[in-house]
Enzyme design. Structure first.
Site, PDB file in Angstrom:
ATOM      1  N   LYS A 130       1.096  -1.158  -0.242  1.00 12.79           N
ATOM      2  CA  LYS A 130      -0.217  -0.095  -0.215  1.00 12.79           C
ATOM      3  C   LYS A 130       0.720   1.150  -0.075  1.00 12.79           C
ATOM      4  O   LYS A 130       0.650   2.515  -0.934  1.00 12.79           O
ATOM      5  CB  LYS A 130      -0.913  -0.215   1.365  1.00 12.79           C
ATOM      6  CG  LYS A 130      -2.488  -1.015   1.145  1.00 12.79           C
ATOM      7  CD  LYS A 130      -2.938  -0.626   2.392  1.00 12.79           C
ATOM      8  CE  LYS A 130      -4.261   0.362   0.808  1.00 12.79           C
ATOM      9  NZ  LYS A 130      -6.206   0.018   1.417  1.00 12.79           N
ATOM     10  N   GLU A 214      -2.892   7.322   7.873  1.00 15.10           N
ATOM     11  CA  GLU A 214      -4.131   8.258   6.555  1.00 15.10           C
ATOM     12  C   GLU A 214      -5.194   8.878   7.184  1.00 15.10           C
ATOM     13  O   GLU A 214      -5.359   8.892   8.604  1.00 15.10           O
ATOM     14  CB  GLU A 214      -5.055   7.381   5.419  1.00 15.10           C
ATOM     15  CG  GLU A 214      -4.211   7.028   4.792  1.00 15.10           C
ATOM     16  CD  GLU A 214      -5.076   5.556   4.073  1.00 15.10           C
ATOM     17  OE1 GLU A 214      -6.063   5.407   4.223  1.00 15.10           O
ATOM     18  OE2 GLU A 214      -4.588   5.047   2.927  1.00 15.10           O
ATOM     19  N   HIS A 249     -16.077  -5.642   5.424  1.00 16.36           N
ATOM     20  CA  HIS A 249     -14.909  -6.100   3.995  1.00 16.36           C
ATOM     21  C   HIS A 249     -15.271  -6.734   2.964  1.00 16.36           C
ATOM     22  O   HIS A 249     -14.501  -7.012   2.194  1.00 16.36           O
ATOM     23  CB  HIS A 249     -13.421  -6.480   5.084  1.00 16.36           C
ATOM     24  CG  HIS A 249     -13.313  -4.746   5.577  1.00 16.36           C
ATOM     25  ND1 HIS A 249     -13.125  -3.601   5.665  1.00 16.36           N
ATOM     26  CD2 HIS A 249     -13.116  -4.658   6.938  1.00 16.36           C
ATOM     27  CE1 HIS A 249     -13.177  -2.849   6.501  1.00 16.36           C
ATOM     28  NE2 HIS A 249     -12.464  -3.613   7.772  1.00 16.36           N
ATOM     29  N   ARG A 306      -6.698  -8.352 -10.744  1.00 17.59           N
ATOM     30  CA  ARG A 306      -7.702  -9.283 -11.917  1.00 17.59           C
ATOM     31  C   ARG A 306      -8.711  -9.763 -11.942  1.00 17.59           C
ATOM     32  O   ARG A 306      -9.687  -8.220 -11.844  1.00 17.59           O
ATOM     33  CB  ARG A 306      -7.380 -10.625 -10.557  1.00 17.59           C
ATOM     34  CG  ARG A 306      -8.219  -9.918  -8.678  1.00 17.59           C
ATOM     35  CD  ARG A 306      -8.654 -11.210  -8.276  1.00 17.59           C
ATOM     36  NE  ARG A 306      -8.589 -10.295  -7.010  1.00 17.59           N
ATOM     37  CZ  ARG A 306      -9.707  -9.437  -6.472  1.00 17.59           C
ATOM     38  NH1 ARG A 306     -10.733  -9.360  -7.436  1.00 17.59           N
ATOM     39  NH2 ARG A 306      -9.528  -8.796  -5.564  1.00 17.59           N
TER      40      ARG A 306
HETATM   41  C1  MV4 Z   1     -10.497   4.262   4.426  1.00 15.38           C
HETATM   42  C2  MV4 Z   1     -11.801   3.956   5.047  1.00 15.38           C
HETATM   43  C3  MV4 Z   1     -11.477   5.901   5.524  1.00 15.38           C
HETATM   44  N1  MV4 Z   1     -10.430   6.661   5.541  1.00 15.38           N
HETATM   45  N2  MV4 Z   1      -9.597   5.382   4.930  1.00 15.38           N
HETATM   46  C4  MV4 Z   1     -11.222  -1.104   4.926  1.00 15.38           C
HETATM   47  C5  MV4 Z   1     -10.723  -1.041   3.544  1.00 15.38           C
HETATM   48  C6  MV4 Z   1     -10.087  -0.471   3.233  1.00 15.38           C
HETATM   49  N3  MV4 Z   1      -9.552  -1.511   1.729  1.00 15.38           N
HETATM   50  C7  MV4 Z   1     -10.040   0.373   3.021  1.00 15.38           C
HETATM   51  N4  MV4 Z   1     -10.947   0.508   3.861  1.00 15.38           N
HETATM   52  C8  MV4 Z   1     -10.705   2.280   4.684  1.00 15.38           C
HETATM   53  N5  MV4 Z   1     -10.292   2.480   4.556  1.00 15.38           N
HETATM   54  C9  MV4 Z   1      -9.612   5.715   5.811  1.00 15.38           C
HETATM   55  N6  MV4 Z   1      -8.543   7.261   5.132  1.00 15.38           N
HETATM   56  C10 MV4 Z   1     -12.183   3.300   5.534  1.00 15.38           C
HETATM   57  C11 MV4 Z   1     -12.475   2.379   4.914  1.00 15.38           C
HETATM   58  C12 MV4 Z   1     -13.309   0.820   5.038  1.00 15.38           C
HETATM   59  C13 MV4 Z   1     -14.020   0.251   4.331  1.00 15.38           C
HETATM   60  C14 MV4 Z   1     -13.737   1.003   2.633  1.00 15.38           C
HETATM   61  C15 MV4 Z   1     -14.368   0.467   1.811  1.00 15.38           C
HETATM   62  C16 MV4 Z   1     -15.396  -1.057   1.400  1.00 15.38           C
HETATM   63  C17 MV4 Z   1     -15.555  -1.161   2.986  1.00 15.38           C
HETATM   64  C18 MV4 Z   1     -15.255  -0.299   4.319  1.00 15.38           C
HETATM   65  C19 MV4 Z   1     -16.094  -0.569   5.317  1.00 15.38           C
HETATM   66  C20 MV4 Z   1     -15.149   0.101   6.035  1.00 15.38           C
HETATM   67  C21 MV4 Z   1     -14.285   1.461   6.048  1.00 15.38           C
END
Ligand code: MV4
Length: 559
Positions: A130, A214, A249, A306
């Site tokens: 990342k 972040e 997630h 993918r």
């Molecule tokens: C975040 C966020 C809020 N702010 N980053 C969750 C998994 C991932 N790949 C990134 N995720 C998140 N990152 C910041 N700076 C909220 C999430 C997040 C989320 C993102 C995508 C799909 C579902 C989610 C569920 C909870 C939190």
């Protein structure tokens, strides 16, 4: 080498006559179908547990690869590449999960002279970290969530960085994705313990304790862009998918286009996604994931290197076969100009049917499928990996099928989805189908008011409940009483709770990870029952609709 007569195309760099599908279930079926349409022989590997599974029946050739556990079968990269050589397969399609994002497999294929139906190993590796991918994206002018690009050396470094960014902040695993090692921190007091927790979780999940910070975004949407890139420098965007409806997630419902994205935002996100793919030398089909905040600003999250589970919603609104385009790209052919001008037509919604009981904490529901009736009719597509008489085991991801509905607009797509869910019948196991029936009645979902936390919040609040008929079932009450005796108080999924990505395959440990949420769901279900009994709250208002649904269930003879 033969020069194609039509359109003065470049010569095919490679002829693909036979392709080995290194996967199982619905995605193996999906890929085999595309191969058949293209006149390419489809071979598939299978584990002992999948000897009689649908992909084996549909493939032109099928080869046993080992016992049921994926580590001894579908994850045996070397053996699979060796098999491809032995059977004279020109290429391997990895599907999703399993070996699909292992740069090593792409490398082994290349070394063995077998085409990998995916991006170059270097592109997979570049998107694996990342922090490294954030640096690459910043260089490429792709917006990333404000924050760091280097792992934090220690707590003091974390404090300084958090002050610079401004609270609330999010700690994330540098090696990770999918929410593992992720912690939200509201204020300076919480940083020390969150830092320790994120580190140890990152270490446990990825073998690497590096974390970075972040800015925390409140209630964003997950919107992703489908891209295709050929080996001649053309990279195109095929528009977005809205994937905000996730449970811990894991995506549950996806749609295209996103209710939050119009032509202008689509163009800008598409350009960013194309820049992201170019920055890592991407070829084949890929997906660039973004968070879209409530001000309409979007930020790069990660790239999935993918084919994705939810690719059909893009196929339904573009009319394209993405697997066929992967094959064309792998043959070394150029993407045509027309792909630069693809616009979504109508609306598509996909629901993922899992062998899980949504009313009991999504408990796994293995068993034999005694009867299977898949919906048909206008605008309906099933990508199903199982058949009647088939066994659903606990060895693999419990996704059985994807049900996709297309309509001229979102309303029609949702109406068709509802109709299709009414036609659907799966006997012998529980599935997530009733959850989708409940979601279709949810005012926020209907209005397209989505964010990444919405489904978990609604499930935790008991807003999406079982129909009255199911609630009254004696077996259900027994289960609730037993669960009540075993649990006390509240437990629930918090934002930032770790969860293995569904696409990466389900390990036995995940059941243990599910237990708190199972307990929570039972407790919430119990509260909903009591509310209904007391005749107050939303439950009683919904009863008319639920009981109608109950009668329809009974008429259909379900369960
Ligand atoms: C975040 C966020 C809020 N702010 N980053 C969750 C998994 C991932 N790949 C990134 N995720 C998140 N990152 C910041 N700076 C909220 C999430 C997040 C989320 C993102 C995508 C799909 C579902 C989610 C569920 C909870 C939190």
């Amino acid at each position: 080498m033969s020069r194609s007569a039509a359109g003065g195309r470049r010569p095919r760099a490679r002829e693909l006559r036979k392709v080995l599908v290194a996967n199982r279930g619905e995605i193996a079926v999906r890929v085999l179908r595309a191969l058949a349409d293209l006149g390419i022989r489809g071979a598939v590997v299978y584990s002992e547990a999948d000897r009689e599974a649908l992909p084996v029946l549909l493939a032109d050739e099928a080869y046993p690869i080992g016992p049921a556990p994926s580590s001894e079968s579908y994850l045996r990269g070397e053996a699979i590449v060796e098999l491809a050589r032995e059977i004279g397969a020109d290429a391997i399609h990895p599907g999703y999960g399993f070996l699909s994002e292992r740069a090593e497999l792409a490398r082994m294929c290349r070394a063995a002279g077998v085409v990998f139906l995916g991006p170059p190993a270097k592109a997979i590796a570049a998107m694996g970290s990342k922090t490294a991918s954030r640096r690459l994206m910043i260089e490429a002018g792709v917006p990333v969530v404000p924050g760091g690009t280097e792992p934090l050396a220690d707590l003091d470094a974390a404090r300084a960085e958090a002050e610079r960014i401004g609270y609330p902040v999010m700690l994330k695993a540098a090696a990770g994705g999918g929410g593992k090692g992720m912690r939200r921190v509201e204020e300076p007091d919480g940083l020390a313990s969150a830092f320790r927790a994120a580190r140890s979780e990152a270490k446990a999940s990825f073998g690497d304790d590096a974390v970075y910070l972040e800015k925390y975004l409140a209630l964003p949407r997950h919107v992703e862009i489908q891209v295709l890139a050929d080996e001649h420098g053309r990279t195109v965007s095929l528009g977005e998918r809205e994937c905000s409806l996730q449970r811990r997630h894991q995506k549950v419902v996806e749609e295209a286009p996103s209710p939050a994205v119009g032509p202008e935002l689509r163009r800008r996100m598409g350009e960013a996604a194309v820049a992201a793919a170019r920055a890592v030398g991407y070829t084949s089909a890929g997906t660039v994931e973004f968070l879209l905040d409530r001000d309409g600003e979007f930020y790069f999250l990660e790239m999935n290197t993918r084919l994705q589970v939810e690719h059909p919603v893009t196929e339904m609104v573009t009319g394209l076969d993405l697997v066929a385009w992967q094959v064309l790209i792998a043959r070394g052919e150029p993407l045509p100009d027309a792909l630069e001008r693809v616009e979504p037509r109508g609306h598509a919604v996909e629901v993922r049917l899992y062998a899980e009981d949504p009313w009991h904490g999504f408990a796994p529901s293995p068993g034999t499928i005694r009867h299977l009736r898949l919906p048909e009719g206008p605008g309906i597509r099933n990508d199903c990996g199982v058949q009647a008489g088939g066994e659903v085991t606990v060895h693999y991801d419990p996704m059985l099928a994807k049900l996709v509905a297309w309509g001229e607009d979102r309303e029609q797509a949702l109406a068709r989805l509802r109709r299709a869910l009414g036609e659907l019948r799966i006997d012998g196991i529980r599935t997530t189908a009733p959850l989708f029936v409940a979601l279709l009645d949810d005012p926020d979902f209907r209005a397209g008011r989505l964010d990444v936390g919405m489904l978990d919040r609604k499930l935790a609040a008991g807003e999406l409940g079982p129909p009255a008929a199911a609630r009254a079932a004696p077996a259900d009450e027994e289960a609730v009483a037993a669960a009540e005796a075993a649990t006390d108080g509240e437990a629930g999924a918090e934002d930032g709770e770790p969860m293995e990505s569904r696409d990466r395959g389900r390990e036995p440990d995940d059941l243990a990870a599910d237990l708190p949420l199972i307990a929570a769901a039972i407790a919430h279900h119990d509260r909903a029952l009591r509310r209904a009994a007391a005749g107050r709250g939303t439950a009683s208002a919904l009863r008319g609709r639920w009981s109608q649904a109950g009668r329809r269930e009974a008429l259909r003879g379900a369960r």
